[in-house]
Design a protein around this motif. Sequence first.
Motif, PDB file in Angstrom:
ATOM      1  N   MET A   1       0.837  -1.207   0.000  1.00 48.95           N
ATOM      2  CA  MET A   1       0.000   0.000   0.000  1.00 48.95           C
ATOM      3  C   MET A   1       0.868   1.252   0.000  1.00 48.95           C
ATOM      4  SD  MET A   1      -3.209   0.803   2.481  1.00 48.95           S
ATOM      5  CE  MET A   1      -2.614   2.377   3.070  1.00 48.95           C
ATOM      6  N   LEU A   2       0.398   2.271  -0.670  1.00 53.42           N
ATOM      7  CA  LEU A   2       1.144   3.530  -0.774  1.00 53.42           C
ATOM      8  C   LEU A   2       1.190   4.219   0.594  1.00 53.42           C
ATOM      9  CD1 LEU A   2       2.453   5.525  -2.788  1.00 53.42           C
ATOM     10  CD2 LEU A   2       0.187   6.474  -3.174  1.00 53.42           C
ATOM     11  N   SER A   3       2.396   4.425   1.115  1.00 57.65           N
ATOM     12  CA  SER A   3       2.504   5.050   2.441  1.00 57.65           C
ATOM     13  C   SER A   3       2.176   6.543   2.342  1.00 57.65           C
ATOM     14  CB  SER A   3       3.914   4.868   2.996  1.00 57.65           C
ATOM     15  OG  SER A   3       4.797   5.772   2.368  1.00 57.65           O
ATOM     16  N   PRO A   4       1.642   7.103   3.426  1.00 55.54           N
ATOM     17  CA  PRO A   4       1.313   8.540   3.410  1.00 55.54           C
ATOM     18  C   PRO A   4       2.539   9.400   3.108  1.00 55.54           C
ATOM     19  CG  PRO A   4       0.350   7.470   5.327  1.00 55.54           C
ATOM     20  CD  PRO A   4       1.225   6.443   4.681  1.00 55.54           C
ATOM     21  N   ILE A   5       3.696   8.980   3.583  1.00 55.21           N
ATOM     22  CA  ILE A   5       4.926   9.766   3.337  1.00 55.21           C
ATOM     23  C   ILE A   5       5.249   9.800   1.843  1.00 55.21           C
ATOM     24  CG2 ILE A   5       7.434   9.789   3.693  1.00 55.21           C
ATOM     25  CD1 ILE A   5       6.887   8.753   6.525  1.00 55.21           C
ATOM     26  N   LEU A   6       5.146   8.626   1.226  1.00 51.16           N
ATOM     27  CA  LEU A   6       5.437   8.541  -0.206  1.00 51.16           C
ATOM     28  C   LEU A   6       4.390   9.308  -1.016  1.00 51.16           C
ATOM     29  CD1 LEU A   6       7.510   7.380  -2.036  1.00 51.16           C
ATOM     30  CD2 LEU A   6       6.275   5.212  -2.060  1.00 51.16           C
ATOM     31  N   GLN A   7       3.141   9.172  -0.613  1.00 48.77           N
ATOM     32  CA  GLN A   7       2.070   9.899  -1.312  1.00 48.77           C
ATOM     33  C   GLN A   7       2.319  11.404  -1.244  1.00 48.77           C
ATOM     34  OE1 GLN A   7      -1.869   8.536  -0.707  1.00 48.77           O
ATOM     35  NE2 GLN A   7      -2.797  10.310  -1.675  1.00 48.77           N
ATOM     36  N   THR A   8       2.723  11.881  -0.060  1.00 47.38           N
ATOM     37  CA  THR A   8       3.009  13.307   0.111  1.00 47.38           C
ATOM     38  C   THR A   8       4.177  13.725  -0.773  1.00 47.38           C
ATOM     39  OG1 THR A   8       2.212  13.205   2.370  1.00 47.38           O
ATOM     40  CG2 THR A   8       3.603  15.083   1.819  1.00 47.38           C
ATOM     41  N   LYS A   9       5.201  12.865  -0.845  1.00 48.70           N
ATOM     42  CA  LYS A   9       6.372  13.180  -1.680  1.00 48.70           C
ATOM     43  C   LYS A   9       5.963  13.306  -3.149  1.00 48.70           C
ATOM     44  CE  LYS A   9      10.670  11.235  -3.442  1.00 48.70           C
ATOM     45  NZ  LYS A   9      11.902  10.517  -3.168  1.00 48.70           N
ATOM     46  N   ILE A  10       5.165  12.360  -3.629  1.00 46.19           N
ATOM     47  CA  ILE A  10       4.741  12.396  -5.032  1.00 46.19           C
ATOM     48  C   ILE A  10       3.864  13.626  -5.288  1.00 46.19           C
ATOM     49  CG2 ILE A  10       3.394  11.212  -6.821  1.00 46.19           C
ATOM     50  CD1 ILE A  10       4.186   8.539  -5.365  1.00 46.19           C
ATOM     51  N   GLU A  11       2.921  13.862  -4.395  1.00 44.39           N
ATOM     52  CA  GLU A  11       2.011  15.010  -4.587  1.00 44.39           C
ATOM     53  C   GLU A  11       2.792  16.324  -4.580  1.00 44.39           C
ATOM     54  OE1 GLU A  11      -2.128  13.090  -2.879  1.00 44.39           O
ATOM     55  OE2 GLU A  11      -0.887  14.274  -1.514  1.00 44.39           O
ATOM     56  N   SER A  12       3.802  16.380  -3.738  1.00 45.49           N
ATOM     57  CA  SER A  12       4.626  17.588  -3.672  1.00 45.49           C
ATOM     58  C   SER A  12       5.415  17.771  -4.981  1.00 45.49           C
ATOM     59  CB  SER A  12       5.548  17.470  -2.449  1.00 45.49           C
ATOM     60  OG  SER A  12       6.639  18.302  -2.583  1.00 45.49           O
ATOM     61  N   GLN A  13       6.006  16.688  -5.478  1.00 39.97           N
ATOM     62  CA  GLN A  13       6.791  16.787  -6.722  1.00 39.97           C
ATOM     63  C   GLN A  13       5.918  17.182  -7.907  1.00 39.97           C
ATOM     64  OE1 GLN A  13       8.764  12.926  -6.910  1.00 39.97           O
ATOM     65  NE2 GLN A  13      10.700  13.882  -6.374  1.00 39.97           N
ATOM     66  N   ILE A  14       4.736  16.575  -8.010  1.00 41.72           N
ATOM     67  CA  ILE A  14       3.922  16.863  -9.201  1.00 41.72           C
ATOM     68  C   ILE A  14       3.223  18.213  -9.105  1.00 41.72           C
ATOM     69  CG2 ILE A  14       3.613  14.420  -9.769  1.00 41.72           C
ATOM     70  CD1 ILE A  14       0.753  14.588  -8.724  1.00 41.72           C
ATOM     71  N   SER A  15       3.096  18.744  -7.887  1.00 36.86           N
ATOM     72  CA  SER A  15       2.487  20.085  -7.801  1.00 36.86           C
ATOM     73  C   SER A  15       3.552  21.189  -7.863  1.00 36.86           C
ATOM     74  CB  SER A  15       1.619  20.225  -6.546  1.00 36.86           C
ATOM     75  OG  SER A  15       2.408  20.085  -5.396  1.00 36.86           O
ATOM     76  N   ASN A  16       4.775  20.878  -7.473  1.00 36.07           N
ATOM     77  CA  ASN A  16       5.843  21.888  -7.517  1.00 36.07           C
ATOM     78  C   ASN A  16       6.520  21.990  -8.882  1.00 36.07           C
ATOM     79  OD1 ASN A  16       5.502  22.631  -4.861  1.00 36.07           O
ATOM     80  ND2 ASN A  16       6.989  21.149  -4.088  1.00 36.07           N
ATOM     81  N   ASN A  17       6.281  21.000  -9.735  1.00 37.98           N
ATOM     82  CA  ASN A  17       6.892  21.006 -11.070  1.00 37.98           C
ATOM     83  C   ASN A  17       5.797  20.861 -12.120  1.00 37.98           C
ATOM     84  OD1 ASN A  17       9.906  20.789 -10.330  1.00 37.98           O
ATOM     85  ND2 ASN A  17       8.949  19.157  -9.139  1.00 37.98           N
ATOM     86  N   LYS A  18       5.654  21.870 -12.945  1.00 43.02           N
ATOM     87  CA  LYS A  18       4.590  21.850 -13.967  1.00 43.02           C
ATOM     88  C   LYS A  18       4.707  20.614 -14.848  1.00 43.02           C
ATOM     89  CE  LYS A  18       2.487  25.892 -13.442  1.00 43.02           C
ATOM     90  NZ  LYS A  18       1.071  26.212 -13.548  1.00 43.02           N
ATOM     91  N   ILE A  19       5.972  20.260 -15.144  1.00 43.97           N
ATOM     92  CA  ILE A  19       6.207  19.037 -15.918  1.00 43.97           C
ATOM     93  C   ILE A  19       7.119  18.137 -15.091  1.00 43.97           C
ATOM     94  CG2 ILE A  19       7.117  18.047 -18.049  1.00 43.97           C
ATOM     95  CD1 ILE A  19       6.679  20.808 -19.361  1.00 43.97           C
ATOM     96  N   MET A  20       6.611  16.993 -14.696  1.00 51.32           N
ATOM     97  CA  MET A  20       7.374  16.064 -13.868  1.00 51.32           C
ATOM     98  C   MET A  20       7.441  14.722 -14.585  1.00 51.32           C
ATOM     99  SD  MET A  20       8.867  15.866 -10.869  1.00 51.32           S
ATOM    100  CE  MET A  20       9.947  14.451 -10.676  1.00 51.32           C
ATOM    101  N   LEU A  21       8.662  14.293 -14.850  1.00 48.91           N
ATOM    102  CA  LEU A  21       8.857  13.033 -15.570  1.00 48.91           C
ATOM    103  C   LEU A  21       9.518  12.015 -14.646  1.00 48.91           C
ATOM    104  CD1 LEU A  21      10.490  14.478 -18.854  1.00 48.91           C
ATOM    105  CD2 LEU A  21       8.047  14.352 -18.275  1.00 48.91           C
ATOM    106  N   TYR A  22       8.844  10.923 -14.406  1.00 55.67           N
ATOM    107  CA  TYR A  22       9.449   9.813 -13.663  1.00 55.67           C
ATOM    108  C   TYR A  22       9.982   8.845 -14.699  1.00 55.67           C
ATOM    109  CZ  TYR A  22       7.154  11.762  -9.595  1.00 55.67           C
ATOM    110  OH  TYR A  22       6.756  12.609  -8.583  1.00 55.67           O
TER     111      TYR A  22
END
Length: 108
Positions: A1-22
């Motif tokens: 299951m997606l941990s809250p910490i990881l979810q926060t990290k992803i949400e932060s990256q995709i909201s702080n960068n208009k274009i985010m490429l994994y």
Amino acid sequence: MLSPILQTKIESQISNNKIMLYIKGTAQQPQCGFSAAVVQVFNTLGQPYETENILEDGELRQGLKEFSSWPTFPQVYIDGEFVGGCDIVMELNNRGELATIVQEAISK
Ligand SMILES: N[C@@H](CCC(=O)N[C@@H](CS)C(=O)NCC(=O)O)C(=O)O
């Protein structure tokens, strides 16, 4: 299951960068043809983008699959929204739609 910490990290990256490429590897040295193709397309669009090398973070690699419900990489996010992988990005670009999506995101 997606941990809250990881979810926060992803949400932060995709909201702080208009274009985010994994991707696999880096923008300078992609480690997979699909990631290389996506990087090349975004280079031609000429807008700033951020990348994250999922090969260096196994938890992020797994977590992103759950976050997006998408099983592979690259994973492209624009303006906080999951857009797709290599095939979708290529298709959008071939139709001339990717540049429009990016322009709209950048000008917000
Ligand atoms: N058809 C896919 C191709 C990408 C793909 O098949 N990626 C594979 C191999 S690089 C992948 O990420 N597999 C899951 C993994 O390695 O965790 C797309 O449009 O992005």
